[in-house]
Scaffold this active site. Structure first.
Site, PDB file in Angstrom:
ATOM      1  N   HIS A  37      -6.253  -6.487  -1.884  1.00  0.00           N
ATOM      2  CA  HIS A  37      -5.190  -5.589  -1.439  1.00  0.00           C
ATOM      3  C   HIS A  37      -4.077  -6.335  -0.676  1.00  0.00           C
ATOM      4  O   HIS A  37      -4.348  -6.954   0.350  1.00  0.00           O
ATOM      5  CB  HIS A  37      -5.845  -4.535  -0.544  1.00  0.00           C
ATOM      6  CG  HIS A  37      -5.066  -3.275  -0.394  1.00  0.00           C
ATOM      7  ND1 HIS A  37      -4.676  -2.505  -1.462  1.00  0.00           N
ATOM      8  CD2 HIS A  37      -4.617  -2.635   0.702  1.00  0.00           C
ATOM      9  CE1 HIS A  37      -4.029  -1.441  -1.023  1.00  0.00           C
ATOM     10  NE2 HIS A  37      -3.968  -1.499   0.291  1.00  0.00           N
ATOM     11  N   ASP A  76      -8.367  -5.515  -6.408  1.00  0.00           N
ATOM     12  CA  ASP A  76      -8.038  -4.381  -5.541  1.00  0.00           C
ATOM     13  C   ASP A  76      -8.165  -3.049  -6.289  1.00  0.00           C
ATOM     14  O   ASP A  76      -7.451  -2.809  -7.252  1.00  0.00           O
ATOM     15  CB  ASP A  76      -6.591  -4.549  -5.037  1.00  0.00           C
ATOM     16  CG  ASP A  76      -6.144  -3.386  -4.172  1.00  0.00           C
ATOM     17  OD1 ASP A  76      -7.010  -2.624  -3.683  1.00  0.00           O
ATOM     18  OD2 ASP A  76      -4.909  -3.253  -3.973  1.00  0.00           O
ATOM     19  N   SER A  90       0.846  -1.181   0.000  1.00  0.00           N
ATOM     20  CA  SER A  90       0.000   0.000   0.000  1.00  0.00           C
ATOM     21  C   SER A  90       0.898   1.253   0.000  1.00  0.00           C
ATOM     22  O   SER A  90       1.901   1.267  -0.717  1.00  0.00           O
ATOM     23  CB  SER A  90      -0.909  -0.046   1.227  1.00  0.00           C
ATOM     24  OG  SER A  90      -2.151   0.493   0.925  1.00  0.00           O
TER      25      SER A  90
END
Ligand SMILES: *[C@@H]1O[C@H](CO)[C@@H](O)[C@H](O)[C@H]1NC(C)=O
Ligand SMILES: *[C@@H]1O[C@H](CO)[C@@H](O)[C@H](O)[C@H]1NC(C)=O
Ligand SMILES: *[C@@H]1O[C@H](CO)[C@@H](O)[C@H](O)[C@H]1NC(C)=O
Ligand SMILES: *[C@@H]1O[C@H](CO)[C@@H](O)[C@H](O)[C@H]1NC(C)=O
Ligand SMILES: *[C@@H]1O[C@H](CO)[C@@H](O)[C@H](O)[C@H]1NC(C)=O
Length: 510
Positions: A472, A444, A185
């Site tokens: 994710h 995602d 991320s």
């Protein structure tokens, strides 16, 4: 500076992303608890099979300069890190650096995960560094607006450079110790940028679900949410996305018709709905669906499959248009029960109070800090103003950016140029990095802002892995029995690249 041995578990927080809504923030905490539990179980299985259990994990604090770029500023900021020497092949074994982001880190970040499995194989020293202003790495007045001006990705990268230096000294490392960085991320983007900016320090980088391109109006997020809800491979269908459409249209109709009392009763909101709570309610409802997609099979209380089953379970008893609305009411009920939430958060005033709260919270996700970074560096506002979004046009860019002046005195008109600068500075989604592996899941929504294609020129050596049917940061967790074959294959590929880098580095050091 000293390292102390750790004896108990603290919170595991595999770093992940946030939206503005409080429902999404709660969901993240749920996902984190799930992942923590899963990691703990993984460790216990290993212990049963005779492995040692975290005997060598240490916690330390390094005092960084508050401002790496202005020597007149003499204050410092404490920064927490964890070290696991268990697998390290002294003295020349490689160093695997796990980068923290918009939440507290924990010792688990050097104890389980795909990077730890690879460390075991290659005899690597494992490190995790918390991001400044998050978790324990913050001064007591750190959430005051003036202090937040020292929170940026540039300062965070400079912290990583100073940390590299500190560890090198402390462990008497040499050029033979090859450093590889990891992150998922926002920290995935930091991992890529660290390698890009400091290739003399970091030999290679894995960047999982990394939104390297800053974007003010991130309408692409909800476009992918719509597509994922239609994706039959993960339990979605066209019927499902249509049901979402119809349900939100019905919610809007009730709002326009002044039927707040009904909405408040049906969705069991925590407070009576005011005029200004309308957008907040829609945001909370959308968050449940957005979060389910982003964390599909990664610890969310519902999966896309379960959500679609509830939304498309038609029966004859209902009127057509009422049906979709009632299904959404049912879905929210199931979700709230799974989350053990007594009521649905929809107060705009409370949301602002939470984000404006400057009391330092040392665990979990840093909501105020992260909002600040969206206002000053990244945008990433998940809007719903274009036709591809299955929710409501009420989720506007205006509604999300108006918090920037309100909370931080950052003007809305400054946003486009700040975000353009971020992309200039790092290269956006064409960073032309070498020995960086960009890994994304096609379910995602964040993959829209990452690197999805291999570079095509000599200068552009980016390598991309796109994993079908995963959400994710899925590649970062340790292997599980129920992982889809695409995920297993992706982990194999990542491991192959890392092994290849270490081999190449060893040749260079001969
Ligand atoms: C308000 O909700 C009730 C059901 O609770 C419904 O019968 C009525 O038609 C709604 N009014 C409007 C204006 O949508
Ligand atoms: C589908 O609807 C039927 C009839 O209303 C109900 O008995 C069943 O539990 C529902 N299934 C789900 C998954 O909601
Ligand atoms: C946020 O808090 C500050 C300081 O307590 C206060 O001056 C300001 O009015 C608050 N802003 C909002 C939007 O509540
Ligand atoms: C701020 O947060 C702290 C800790 O969560 C809480 O105790 C306090 O009441 C909050 N302050 C305000 C003004 O909401
Ligand atoms: C990148 O190149 C590798 C090796 O040529 C290939 O296996 C892989 O599929 C490519 N990745 C993408 C996303 O096209």
């Amino acid at each position: 500076m000293h390292l102390s041995l750790i004896r108990c578990f603290s919170w595991l927080l595999l770093v992940n992303f946030a939206c503005s809504g409080r429902v999404m923030r709660k969901l993240r905490d749920h996902v984190h608890r799930f992942q923590y539990q899963r990691a703990k179980e993984h460790l216990l299985t290993r212990a049963v099979s005779g492995n040692r259990l975290m005997s060598d994990v240490k916690e330390g604090v390094i005092h960084q300069r508050l401002d790496h770029f202005d020597s007149q500023v003499t204050e410092t900021i404490p920064q927490r890190f964890f070290v696991n020497e268990e697998h390290w092949d002294r003295p020349d074994g490689p160093v695997f650096l796990y980068i923290g982001g918009e939440a507290a880190i924990s010792m688990m970040d050097v104890v389980t995960g795909h990077h730890v499995d690879m460390a075991e194989e290659h005899g690597a020293l494992l490190l995790a560094l918390e991001h400044r202003f998050y978790g324990e790495s913050i001064n007591p007045d750190g959430l005051e607006t003036e202090q937040l001006s020292y929170l940026s990705s540039q300062q965070a990268l400079a912290d990583l450079v100073a940390f590299h230096h500190y560890i090198r000294d402390h462990y008497e490392l040499t050029h033979k110790n090859t450093w590889i960085s990891f992150g998922g991320s926002y920290p995935g983007a930091l991992s890529a940028w660290l390698r890009g900016k400091f290739p003399h320090l970091i030999y290679g980088a894995v960047a999982s679900s990394a939104p390297v391109k800053a974007k003010l109006d991130f309408s692409g997020y909800n476009k992918v949410v719509g597509l994922s809800l239609m994706d039959e491979a993960v339990g979605g269908s066209e019927k499902c996305v249509n049901a979402v459409w119809e349900a939100f249209a019905a919610v809007e109709a009730n709002l326009l018709g002044g039927n707040e009392t009904r909405l408040q009763k049906d969705f069991e909101t925590c407070e009576p709905l005011d005029e200004e709570d309308q957008t907040e309610l829609v945001e909370s409802l959308a968050d449940i669906i957005m979060g389910t997609v982003q964390y599909n099979r990664e610890g969310a209380p519902l999966s896309i499959e379960k959500l679609c089953t509830i939304l498309t379970n038609k029966s004859e008893e209902y009127e057509q248009e009422e049906e979709a609305y009632d299904r959404l009411v049912k879905l929210v009920g199931v979700y709230q029960t799974a989350m053990e939430e007594p009521c649905l958060q929809a107060s705009h005033e409370q949301n602002i109070l939470d984000l404006n709260n400057t009391t330092v919270k040392r665990t979990g996700f840093g909501e105020r800090q992260w909002y600040y970074q969206t206002c000053t560096e990244f945008g990433y506002y998940q809007t719903c103003e274009d036709a591809s979004c299955p929710f409501s046009r009420m989720l506007t860019l205006q509604a999300q950016t108006e918090l920037c002046p309100l909370l931080f005195g950052v003007s809305q008109s400054s946003l486009p140029s700040s975000i353009a600068f971020t992309n200039q500075y790092y290269g956006g989604d064409h960073p032309r990095t070498h020995r960086v592996l960009y890994v994304n899941g096609d379910i995602d929504p964040w993959h829209e802002l990452s690197v999805l294609r291999n570079g095509t020129t000599m200068a552009d050596k980016d390598r991309a892995i796109v994993i079908s049917d995963t959400a994710h940061c899925a590649d970062m967790s340790p292997a599980r029995f129920e992982d889809p074959p695409t995920l297993r294959e992706a982990r194999r590929e990542i491991a192959q690249h890392v092994a290849g880098w270490l081999k190449a580095a060893a040749w260079e050091h001969l």
